[in-house]
Design a protein around this motif. Sequence first.
Motif, PDB file in Angstrom:
ATOM      1  N   THR A 149     -89.798 -31.799   6.729  1.00 12.04           N
ATOM      2  CA  THR A 149     -90.726 -31.359   5.689  1.00 12.04           C
ATOM      3  C   THR A 149     -91.919 -32.299   5.550  1.00 12.04           C
ATOM      4  O   THR A 149     -92.718 -32.136   4.644  1.00 12.04           O
ATOM      5  CB  THR A 149     -90.020 -31.265   4.330  1.00 12.04           C
ATOM      6  N   ALA A 184     -98.620 -23.372  -0.317  1.00 11.23           N
ATOM      7  CA  ALA A 184     -97.524 -22.966  -1.208  1.00 11.23           C
ATOM      8  C   ALA A 184     -97.997 -21.927  -2.221  1.00 11.23           C
ATOM      9  O   ALA A 184     -97.294 -20.952  -2.503  1.00 11.23           O
ATOM     10  CB  ALA A 184     -96.946 -24.189  -1.923  1.00 11.23           C
ATOM     11  N   LYS A 185     -99.218 -22.114  -2.744  1.00  4.84           N
ATOM     12  CA  LYS A 185     -99.773 -21.145  -3.692  1.00  4.84           C
ATOM     13  C   LYS A 185    -100.008 -19.803  -3.009  1.00  4.84           C
ATOM     14  O   LYS A 185     -99.712 -18.752  -3.572  1.00  4.84           O
ATOM     15  CB  LYS A 185    -101.072 -21.681  -4.302  1.00  4.84           C
ATOM     16  N   LEU A 217     -98.404 -18.632  -0.517  1.00  6.91           N
ATOM     17  CA  LEU A 217     -97.095 -18.039  -0.232  1.00  6.91           C
ATOM     18  C   LEU A 217     -96.351 -17.637  -1.497  1.00  6.91           C
ATOM     19  O   LEU A 217     -95.231 -17.150  -1.437  1.00  6.91           O
ATOM     20  CB  LEU A 217     -96.238 -19.014   0.581  1.00  6.91           C
ATOM     21  N   LYS A 218     -97.004 -17.857  -2.656  1.00 14.75           N
ATOM     22  CA  LYS A 218     -96.446 -17.508  -3.958  1.00 14.75           C
ATOM     23  C   LYS A 218     -95.128 -18.250  -4.259  1.00 14.75           C
ATOM     24  O   LYS A 218     -94.193 -17.690  -4.843  1.00 14.75           O
ATOM     25  CB  LYS A 218     -96.293 -16.001  -4.103  1.00 14.75           C
ATOM     26  N   ILE A 219     -95.095 -19.513  -3.845  1.00 14.86           N
ATOM     27  CA  ILE A 219     -93.977 -20.380  -4.221  1.00 14.86           C
ATOM     28  C   ILE A 219     -94.067 -20.567  -5.738  1.00 14.86           C
ATOM     29  O   ILE A 219     -95.158 -20.721  -6.279  1.00 14.86           O
ATOM     30  CB  ILE A 219     -94.077 -21.748  -3.494  1.00 14.86           C
ATOM     31  N   ILE A 260     -92.032 -25.354  -8.821  1.00 17.95           N
ATOM     32  CA  ILE A 260     -91.787 -26.114  -7.584  1.00 17.95           C
ATOM     33  C   ILE A 260     -93.076 -26.801  -7.145  1.00 17.95           C
ATOM     34  O   ILE A 260     -93.078 -27.987  -6.811  1.00 17.95           O
ATOM     35  CB  ILE A 260     -91.237 -25.200  -6.475  1.00 17.95           C
ATOM     36  N   ILE A 261     -94.180 -26.071  -7.168  1.00 21.68           N
ATOM     37  CA  ILE A 261     -95.468 -26.626  -6.734  1.00 21.68           C
ATOM     38  C   ILE A 261     -95.893 -27.796  -7.620  1.00 21.68           C
ATOM     39  O   ILE A 261     -96.382 -28.807  -7.121  1.00 21.68           O
ATOM     40  CB  ILE A 261     -96.559 -25.533  -6.733  1.00 21.68           C
TER      41      ILE A 261
END
Length: 167
Positions: free
Chosen positions: A52, A88-89, A91-93, A97-98
């Motif tokens: 990661t 991440a935004k 990908l709609k995480i 979490i973000i």
Amino acid sequence: TTLFRSLNGIFKEFVKVNPKADNIAKANLKPRTRMTMLYYFANSLNYLVAGTGNKSEFLVGYFTKYGDGGVDILPIGGLLKTEVVTLAKELKIPDDIIKRAPSAGLWAGQTDEKEMGITYNELDKTIIAIEKNDVSGIDKGLLEKVKKMMVNSEHKRDAAPIFNKGS
């Protein structure tokens, strides 16, 4: 969670071998223990271990050698941390979490930025400036800090030196 409870037990057994080790040695043991388990499962299932780590962390050595840095592939390794957040935004995480402070979970209250002594925004701006060879807008203290981190962690990014009896 069962795996992490198992890892805590293994970690405690390792520490019993040398209980006087300093905090950094103990902290680095955790990601190395995790990686040992990940490779155990990957080997048994014929998988690769995906890391990661991102470009920001890689360039300044913010990873544990043979721990979270010991992986087969780094899918986001070419992205700065701020670019990972943007991705991440997209990908709609979930926001929780973000927005969670990045942490390796090495000890209670540990965060990456506190440990490094620099925010990811500052780090990424400095890395971009260094790569563009235009550091005119970067605080000199930050620039020196990041350059020092890069130099001091070079051994983590290089392959182990090999003795050559012919040289």
